[in-house]
Structures are given as C-alpha cells and as structure tokens.
Design an enzyme around this catalytic site. Structure first.
Site, short mmCIF file in Angstrom:
data_model
loop_
_atom_site.label_atom_id
_atom_site.label_comp_id
_atom_site.label_asym_id
_atom_site.label_seq_id
_atom_site.Cartn_x
_atom_site.Cartn_y
_atom_site.Cartn_z
N SER A 174 132.28 67.18 -56.44
CA SER A 174 133.61 67.57 -56.95
C SER A 174 133.78 69.09 -56.90
CB SER A 174 133.79 67.00 -58.36
OG SER A 174 135.09 67.18 -58.80
N HIS B 5 136.08 58.64 -59.01
CA HIS B 5 135.51 59.98 -59.07
C HIS B 5 134.25 60.06 -59.94
CE1 HIS B 5 136.23 64.09 -57.84
NE2 HIS B 5 135.93 64.52 -59.04
#
Ligand code: NAG
Ligand code: NAG
Ligand code: NAG
Length: 416
Positions: free
Chosen positions: A186, A391
């Site tokens: 990320s 995610h």
C-alpha cells in the site's frame, strides 16, 4: 446494492459518533497532559519482542538516522526458527508497511500465517522498517514529537526521499549484500516508487520491487459514495487541520481497548465493525476471521502525520501521483512551478512485480494495470486468486499464505 451501501454508511456514521462521544481526543488529538516525562510518553510496550519470543524467532533491533534526523527502528528476523547455519549469508528482504501500519500487524498471527516468519523460515534475512511517526520511530535527534509541530511536517514523500536511502544503505552495508528484495504494501509501495523515481541510483540497490496493493495514480474514477473513504477524507483532513492537529492515530492503549471491546467476539457491535472496515477496504467476509479483533487494535492503527493523509487526498482527488501540492504561490517557491511535480514513473527501472486484489477498492485492478504500463521493467501483474480479496487481506486474509505468500516465495526463489 445501493441500499446495502446506504445501510453500511449509516452503520459507519453511527460508529463514528460512538467513537467521538467516547473520547475524540484520545483518538486523534495531541496529549493534553504534558506532565509525564518524554520517556514515559514515547515508550510503547515492545510487542514485537513478545511475539517473536512467543513464536521462537530470533529478533534484532536496529536504529538508523535518516538524513532529516529521524531515528528509525528496523526489526530484523535474521534467520528462521529451525535454521542451522545461522552465519550463512541470506538474501535480504525489506518490508515497508502501509499507512497506520506496525510490524506487529505482520507478526501476531504466527508462523503458519505471517509473511516475515514464512520468509525467514525459507532462508531469507527479513527486515521490517517502522515508518517515521509510528510508535517505534517516533524519535528525532533534535525535535520533540510531542512539542515540535515541525516533527510532523512530512508525508510519504519524505519517507521515500530521506528515510529509505540510509535504511537501504545501512542494511546492505551490514549484510554485505549488493542489493535486496523490496516489498511495499500500500503506502509502502508508494514510498518505493517515490524513491526509485526520484533517486535513480537506488534502482540498482533493489533486486526486485514487489508491490502489494500499490497506491500511486488513481485511475479508477468511482462515483462518489462508492468508496466511503474517498468521500469523507477531504473534510476529515480539513477539520483536523483546523484544529491544529498534526499527529494522527498515535497508538493508545485506551483507544485500542475501546475498539477491541466493540469489535471482538461476543460484542453485539461486531457486525458494525466489519461493515465499517469493509466500506473502506472492500467487502470480503470470507477471508477475515473476526476472532482477530481480539488482537488487532493493540497494533493498529499506528501513528502518522496529517500531512500524509492530505497528500493522499490530493492524489485521490486529482488521480495523479505527484508531490505535495502547497498551492500556487508556495509551489513556485518550492518547486519553481505552479503545480506540484509528478513522480516520473519512467525513471523507475528496477524490475517490478505487482499483486492486486480483485475486491480491493483502494488499489484497484485498473490502477495496477495503469502502473504496470507506466513502469519500464514490469515483470508481472498478478491478481490474487480470490474473488473478493481486499486491501486488508494482504495482511490478514485467513488464506493469505496459500493465495499470496507462497506464490510470492516462488517468485523470490526465482530471482534470488
Ligand atoms: C492553530 O495555531 C495557530 C498558530 O500556529 C493559532 O493562531 C490558531 O489559533 C490555532 N488554532 C487552534 C484552533 O488552536
Ligand atoms: C470468534 O467467532 C468466530 C465466528 O464468528 C469463530 O470462528 C471463532 O472461533 C471465535 N473465536 C474465539 C476466540 O472465540
Ligand atoms: C522521466 O524520466 C525519463 C527517463 O529517465 C526521461 O526520459 C523523461 O524526460 C522524464 N520526464 C520528465 C517529465 O521529467
């Protein structure tokens, strides 16, 4: 679908109000009490040590001073649990965490589940960087994070430009290796692209740059309301700035316990917790075990600067992966142009592999395809083979090992 989202929205707002009424200052704000000494305030219990002792892994702690004076902590698992020849040089892997991340997020589930243990057991020398501003890297040679606002004057840009170079050089020097595997999750991937595009000489010090759910250019233009985070973040950032808050989500035992109480098994609010989280990261009930709530909030979220959020807001709203935008006047002074310069992804020459989750609404398939096209040396673009992989699953999916870590291990073995 639409009513489902509306329901989730109401749920999240309720949750928000709840948190706010409990103790908004604990959650966001600077410490009100300044009587305690700096030592007490800055010392967090060392859970990394607890976890590695519990799971019987060797642990080393290293400190590196960044060129802006931040004292950064690196955690290292130099070899695995059953290693015999511990002196043998091992290929180095450096893991860079996402926003609000802490090393424990990747360590608390244990050797069967967590990436660092798996890599250490497979013959890699595993390093994890604590991003500046988080619990173990909240130290500076001259600035006091509790009193000096300028301590918090950084975004992920500075992490890439000023922190990564000395960290990489330190590791390579100590291990006598000429390059290392870089895994960026990320924001960790954003940081890696900042480094490789801005300091080209570091492309040769990275053997392979693995992206987990990278956030760079945001090309998936979702209608407002599709991703709740994108909708609320700009206002959220503005309101915190108006309150002069510069440090975000420092780790606090009290806040952690409140969230734990609300979300853990046995709490009626658990469905709300799940809904609130999935609204931000993508909906995947199958890969998330709610029993993890008993642990997660001890380690997550961990602190960062408001400027980091502001920088991401700029990227999410313009879609463009560029340096921090100070407004035209300041931009002219700082950058010599009206606009903040874009990160030049064509200068990223290191071999890159990208993993994305089909259910991830922060770093989407489209974003990753775009990134892969921009990078000269993109070796692979991989969809994690699970329909709803989101995610957060990159850290905590029940089957992260089978779906992601084992395939990654094959890739590392191929290039080592
Ligand atoms: C924020 O800080 C500025 C000066 O740094 C001060 O003028 C202003 O009153 C502060 N605002 C709040 C809400 O504390
Ligand atoms: C928590 O609940 C889940 C199901 O919701 C169950 O699978 C798990 O075993 C429970 N964990 C604990 C520690 O009670
Ligand atoms: C981006 O980098 C490439 C390769 O280093 C270079 O050829 C190009 O001119 C750069 N673009 C900009 C806008 O600086």
């Amino acid at each position: 679908m639409h009513t489902e989202r509306m329901k989730l929205l109401v749920v999240l707002l309720t949750l928000n109000c709840l948190c706010a009424s409990i103790d908004v200052w604990e959650l966001f704000g600077p410490k009100l009490k300044s009587s305690r000494s700096l030592e007490t305030e800055n010392t967090v219990h060392d859970y990394v040590k607890d976890l590695t002792v519990k799971f019987e892994y060797p642990l080393e702690v290293h400190k590196v001073i960044s060129s802006q004076g931040y004292i950064l902590t690196l955690h290292r698992l130099p070899y695995g649990r059953k290693a015999t020849n511990t002196k043998r040089p091992r290929p180095v892997v450096l893991l860079i965490l996402g926003i609000f991340g802490s090393p424990e997020c990747f360590l608390f589930r244990g050797p069967q589940y967590d990436l660092p243990y798996i890599l250490a057991d497979s013959g890699y020398d595993m390093w994890i960087l604590n991003n500046r501003g988080s619990s173990y890297s909240k130290q500076h040679t001259s600035l006091n994070p509790e009193r000096d606002k300028s301590f918090w004057d950084f975004s992920f840009h500075e992490l890439g430009i000023y922190d990564l170079p000395p960290v990489i050089d330190y590791i390579l020097h100590l291990t006598q290796q000429k390059d290392l595997f870089f895994i960026g999750y990320s924001m960790g991937a954003s940081i890696g692209h900042v480094l490789c595009s801005s300091r080209p000489e570091y492309n040769t010090k990275i053997r392979h740059f693995i992206n987990f759910a990278p956030v760079t250019n945001v090309v998936h233009f979702l209608p407002p309301g599709q991703n709740f985070l994108f909708a609320i973040l700009p206002d959220f950032a503005r309101s915190l700035k108006a309150q002069n808050i510069s440090e975000l989500f420092p780790r606090r035992v009290l806040t952690g316990n409140i969230f734990k109480g609300m979300c853990q098994n046995g709490s009626n609010l658990q469905p709300l917790c799940m809904a609130a989280i999935f609204l931000i990261v993508g909906i995947d009930y199958k890969q998330f075990n709610p029993a993890l709530f008993a642990h997660i909030f001890r380690y997550f979220p961990d602190g960062t600067s408001l400027k980091t959020i502001e920088h991401y807001v700029q990227i999410l709203t313009t879609g463009i992966f560029k340096e921090y935008d100070y407004g035209i006047e300041q931009n002219r002074l700082i950058y010599g142009s009206d606009e903040a310069p874009r990160y030049n992804l064509s200068s990223v020459t290191v071999p890159v592999s990208i993993y994305y989750g089909a259910g991830d609404i922060l770093s989407t398939k489209m974003d990753c395809e775009y990134l892969a096209k921009k990078i000269r040396n993109a070796m692979g673009l991989y969809r994690v083979p699970f329909r709803d992989f989101n995610h957060m699953d990159f850290m905590w999916a029940t089957k992260a090992r089978q779906l992601l870590y084992d395939p990654l291990l094959n890739l590392l073995n191929k290039y080592k």
